[in-house]
Design a protein around this motif. Structure first.
Motif, PDB file in Angstrom:
ATOM      1  N   ASP A 114       0.830  -1.205   0.000  1.00  0.00           N
ATOM      2  CA  ASP A 114       0.000   0.000   0.000  1.00  0.00           C
ATOM      3  C   ASP A 114       0.867   1.259   0.000  1.00  0.00           C
ATOM      4  O   ASP A 114       0.503   2.273  -0.617  1.00  0.00           O
ATOM      5  N   TYR A 115       1.978   1.181   0.696  1.00  0.00           N
ATOM      6  CA  TYR A 115       2.876   2.339   0.752  1.00  0.00           C
ATOM      7  C   TYR A 115       3.463   2.650  -0.632  1.00  0.00           C
ATOM      8  O   TYR A 115       3.454   3.804  -1.084  1.00  0.00           O
ATOM      9  N   TRP A 116       3.937   1.618  -1.305  1.00  0.00           N
ATOM     10  CA  TRP A 116       4.561   1.839  -2.610  1.00  0.00           C
ATOM     11  C   TRP A 116       3.536   2.202  -3.683  1.00  0.00           C
ATOM     12  O   TRP A 116       3.885   2.827  -4.690  1.00  0.00           O
ATOM     13  N   ALA A 117       2.262   1.843  -3.453  1.00  0.00           N
ATOM     14  CA  ALA A 117       1.239   2.090  -4.475  1.00  0.00           C
ATOM     15  C   ALA A 117       0.638   3.483  -4.400  1.00  0.00           C
ATOM     16  O   ALA A 117      -0.189   3.840  -5.233  1.00  0.00           O
ATOM     17  N   GLN A 118       1.031   4.272  -3.427  1.00  0.00           N
ATOM     18  CA  GLN A 118       0.484   5.621  -3.300  1.00  0.00           C
ATOM     19  C   GLN A 118       1.625   6.619  -3.114  1.00  0.00           C
ATOM     20  O   GLN A 118       2.787   6.239  -2.980  1.00  0.00           O
ATOM     21  N   PHE A 160       5.705   7.898   4.359  1.00  0.00           N
ATOM     22  CA  PHE A 160       5.497   6.769   5.267  1.00  0.00           C
ATOM     23  C   PHE A 160       4.723   7.201   6.511  1.00  0.00           C
ATOM     24  O   PHE A 160       3.753   6.552   6.906  1.00  0.00           O
ATOM     25  N   LEU A 161       5.149   8.294   7.127  1.00  0.00           N
ATOM     26  CA  LEU A 161       4.481   8.748   8.346  1.00  0.00           C
ATOM     27  C   LEU A 161       3.053   9.197   8.067  1.00  0.00           C
ATOM     28  O   LEU A 161       2.156   9.015   8.895  1.00  0.00           O
ATOM     29  N   LEU A 203      -3.990   4.827   8.276  1.00  0.00           N
ATOM     30  CA  LEU A 203      -3.954   3.494   7.667  1.00  0.00           C
ATOM     31  C   LEU A 203      -5.294   3.188   7.005  1.00  0.00           C
ATOM     32  O   LEU A 203      -6.354   3.395   7.602  1.00  0.00           O
ATOM     33  N   PRO A 204      -5.281   2.680   5.790  1.00  0.00           N
ATOM     34  CA  PRO A 204      -6.540   2.481   5.060  1.00  0.00           C
ATOM     35  C   PRO A 204      -7.330   1.258   5.482  1.00  0.00           C
ATOM     36  O   PRO A 204      -8.522   1.150   5.161  1.00  0.00           O
ATOM     37  N   ARG A 205      -6.703   0.324   6.179  1.00  0.00           N
ATOM     38  CA  ARG A 205      -7.387  -0.929   6.521  1.00  0.00           C
ATOM     39  C   ARG A 205      -6.615  -1.657   7.604  1.00  0.00           C
ATOM     40  O   ARG A 205      -5.513  -1.253   7.994  1.00  0.00           O
ATOM     41  N   ASP A 206      -7.205  -2.765   8.097  1.00  0.00           N
ATOM     42  CA  ASP A 206      -6.500  -3.652   9.015  1.00  0.00           C
ATOM     43  C   ASP A 206      -5.609  -4.594   8.213  1.00  0.00           C
ATOM     44  O   ASP A 206      -5.931  -4.950   7.064  1.00  0.00           O
ATOM     45  N   TYR A 207      -4.528  -5.041   8.843  1.00  0.00           N
ATOM     46  CA  TYR A 207      -3.588  -5.929   8.159  1.00  0.00           C
ATOM     47  C   TYR A 207      -3.493  -7.305   8.813  1.00  0.00           C
ATOM     48  O   TYR A 207      -2.590  -8.080   8.483  1.00  0.00           O
TER      49      TYR A 207
END
Length: 685
Positions: free
Chosen positions: A244-248, A252-253, A259-263
């Motif tokens: 998700d980080y690399w796709a947007q 990072f902070l 956070l968009p969802r639970d992991y």
């Protein structure tokens, strides 16, 4: 809040007295932790019995709490006074004087206290706009527990009836919610009572788990690692987080703060973090698990006891005295048995797990004294459990046949089951294997500094016995783990609830009893220094990364789901003021009806809860729709069920399209915004 905390501490002190019948060697912190959950169980069970007999009010609550304090009399005996003095002196020694070890210990516990306070503070949030929850999986569970609590405090449904399915026995384990209701009867607010109890039970679980892992592994580092593995449990979900980080394009902070969802739970993952999916949502497990771990610790000592052992409280009577005399020589058999029996109405799945464990222990390492101990323990379990089971099953709408069926792979859905478990638990299963190997190889080596002369003697004696037998200290631990491994296998083969995901209530005990092996493997690497210590840090990070993300998402306030709006709260208060406690309501079959907050029973509430409890609600669901359509059939059904009040709110309008012209003939007894409550009892005239 302060009053709620004082009430809980008072009860916990009462429970401390019983801990001296369970074990004389435990530290004071463990006694306070165990005392807190034991007293909650005793107080709740006493409140249930007394409330069913004489009604549920302040006198009942005061009497139940007074009975919970009776074990303090045990501390009046000279022997136990001496033990209490010893424990107080040891506790004082641990906090007096400043050094690095004591500072680390303080920071360790302070971290978890802060974590639990901030985390459970998000369970129920009250604002001018309504009642919210900050838990991603708590949207349906919070109103369920509130419905149970208010049915005790406002509906006064005793013996307890199911507020979600009127006319049926409340067979869901309700003691945790009843204890909350007891606090409320003494003037504590519902949010404050839940917060104090949730935090206290979580802290008790932490201390009891830590001590159990210490006993099993003989490693202090492993014991300290264990709570992190439980409360920050998760799998490889952090890989999806990095994706998700690399796709947007956000930093990072910035992503970390939103956070968009639970992991650990969602479409890709089903295991979930324990705090997010279990302890926040299932208060019965939060109370039941520390009690169960106390019993498991007792069973571990019974499992270790040998016919040749003739020292201390584990002494075996090999001749001259009948087994019945053991009850008086080993009162922990009584206490542990009675406490386990209470699990029927605290958390039934925990009792089921204990049943499996005891069944295995009867055939593993056969031993006459061990068998008799377990049978005596089982007899006292049955003394409480059987009457509670008979009560809960009589008049219940739950269909037992709905709870058992073949279902392979738990909730793996379309995933390969091996990949499913690796993805959901991460390094846990490989580290279980590594931990088993290392513990078996350890040959009883210990990372524990004995606290007393007696402990030093016992430690040297045990080492001597192990050398004479030519065995490793680790083999009994591995054998003791067998029933928990069996729980994993059977829970992946058979479902024990209408909804297969609920097998997690059994699977969690496999996971908890796997933690000692995982923690020992991490501790082993940490104790080696150098690259091994770096690998321990790296592995620990992988083990808790995903769970930490989900916990942070809750603690940081990123989730705010509205459960009840302000109009629902207002109309619920008006319902309380203008209706009898046992008045039967009709509302949409949803989890967050305003009727929940009134404490009045509903003909039917959320179908998801009813189906997961094995209740066939299909006819009532059809009849609810017919009534809201109005007309002669509605009139007949209202009379048939004895419905007195009907709620029409945005939920009813959106899902049932009620015939409001039909209900307009009835008087409105409560109204706020788009909420209206009609009195329909006049149809009986």
């Amino acid at each position: 809040m302060v009053f709620a905390l004082l009430l809980f501490l008072l009860l916990a002190i009462g429970g401390v007295g019983l801990t001296y019948l369970i074990d004389e060697d435990e530290p004071l912190l463990w006694r306070l932790a165990a005392g807190g959950v034991i007293s909650s169980a005793v107080c709740g069970t006493a409140g249930f019995v007394l409330g069913s007999a004489i009604g549920f009010g302040q006198p009942t609550v005061v009497l139940a709490m007074a009975l919970t304090l009776v074990p303090l009399l045990l501390l009046l005996s000279p022997g136990r006074k001496k033990l209490l003095g010893r424990d107080l002196a040891r506790a004082k020694g641990k906090i007096e004087g400043a050094n690095a070890i004591k500072l680390v210990r303080f920071v360790y516990y302070a971290f978890f206290v802060a974590l639990f306070v901030f985390f459970f503070d998000r369970a129920m949030i009250v604002t001018d706009q309504g009642i919210f929850t900050g838990g991603s999986n708590n949207l349906g569970d919070l109103p369920f527990h509130l419905g149970a609590i208010f049915s005790f405090t406002e509906g006064n449904l005793f013996p307890p009836e199911n507020p979600n399915f009127a006319g049926a026995k409340f067979s869901y384990p309700f003691i945790a919610d009843l204890v909350t209701a007891m606090f409320m009867k003494l003037g504590v607010g519902v949010r404050e009572a839940m917060l104090v109890q949730n935090v206290a039970w979580a802290l008790s679980l932490l201390v009891i788990l830590e001590r159990l892992v210490l006993r099993l592994t003989n490693d202090r580092v492993a014991a300290k690692v264990a709570p992190f593995l439980l409360f920050f449990s998760g799998g490889f979900g952090f890989v999806w987080f990095l994706g998700d980080y690399w796709a947007q394009s956000r930093g990072f902070l910035e992503l970390f703060s939103a956070l968009p969802r639970d992991y650990t739970i969602g479409d890709e993952f089903r295991w979930g973090n324990s705090l997010i999916t279990l302890f926040l949502t299932q208060r019965s497990l939060l109370l039941g698990m520390p009690i169960t771990l106390i019993v498991i610790g007792f069973l571990w000592k019974v499992f270790l006891a040998d016919e040749s052992t003739k020292t201390g409280k584990t002494a075996t009577v090999t001749s001259g005295k009948p087994p019945i005399s053991w009850i008086f020589r080993e009162p922990n058999l009584i206490i542990m048995g009675l406490l386990s029996g209470m699990l029927v109405l605290i958390h039934l799945h925990s009792l089921a797990a204990l049943f499996v464990v005891c069944s295995f222990l009867l055939v593993i390492r056969p031993d006459r004294s061990r068998t008799i101990r377990l049978l005596i323990f089982g007899a006292f379990v049955a003394l409480v459990a059987v009457p509670e089971l008979i009560w809960s099953m009589t008049g219940s709408a739950t269909k037992a046949r709905e709870f058992v069926g073949w279902h392979f792979g738990w909730d793996s859905r379309d995933d390969n089951v091996v990949w499913f478990w690796l993805k959901n638990t991460g390094l846990v299963i490989p580290f279980i294997a590594l931990g088993v190997y290392l513990i078996v190889r350890s040959k009883g080596e210990s990372n524990i500094e004995p606290e007393s002369t007696d402990q030093i003697k016992r430690k040297h004696k045990k080492r001597h016995e192990d050398k004479q037998k030519g065995t490793s200290m680790g083999w009994p631990i591995v054998m003791f783990y067998i029933p928990f491994a069996f729980l994993f296998v059977v829970s992946n083969t058979v479902k024990f609830a209408p909804w297969e995901w609920d097998n997690i209530k059994i699977l969690i005990y496999w996971y908890v009893m796997s933690i000692p092996f995982v923690a020992f493997a991490v501790a082993w690497a940490w104790n080696k220094n150098g690259w091994a210590r770096i690998s321990a840090i790296f592995a620990s990070g992988i083990l808790i990364f995903s769970g930490s993300l989900d916990v942070w998402r809750t603690v940081s306030g990123q989730i705010n789901y509205r459960v009840f709006d302000s109009d629902a709260i207002t109309v619920a208060n008006r319902i309380r003021a203008s209706t009898r406690p046992d008045s039967l309501f009709l509302n949409a079959p949803t989890y967050n009806s305003a009727v929940v907050l009134s404490g009045r029973p509903s003909l039917m509430r959320y179908s998801g809860h009813l189906s997961s409890h094995g209740i066939d609600y299909s006819k009532r669901e059809s009849d609810v729709r017919s009534i809201y359509r109005g007309g002669p059939q509605a009139t007949a059904l209202i009379r048939e069920y004895g419905i007195e009040f009907v709620l029409i709110s945005p939920e009813e309008r959106n899902t049932l399209a009620p015939n409001e012209s039909y209900f307009a003939q009835f008087p409105v007894i409560a109204e706020s915004g788009q909420y209206k409550v009609y009195r329909v009892r006049s149809l009986d005239r």
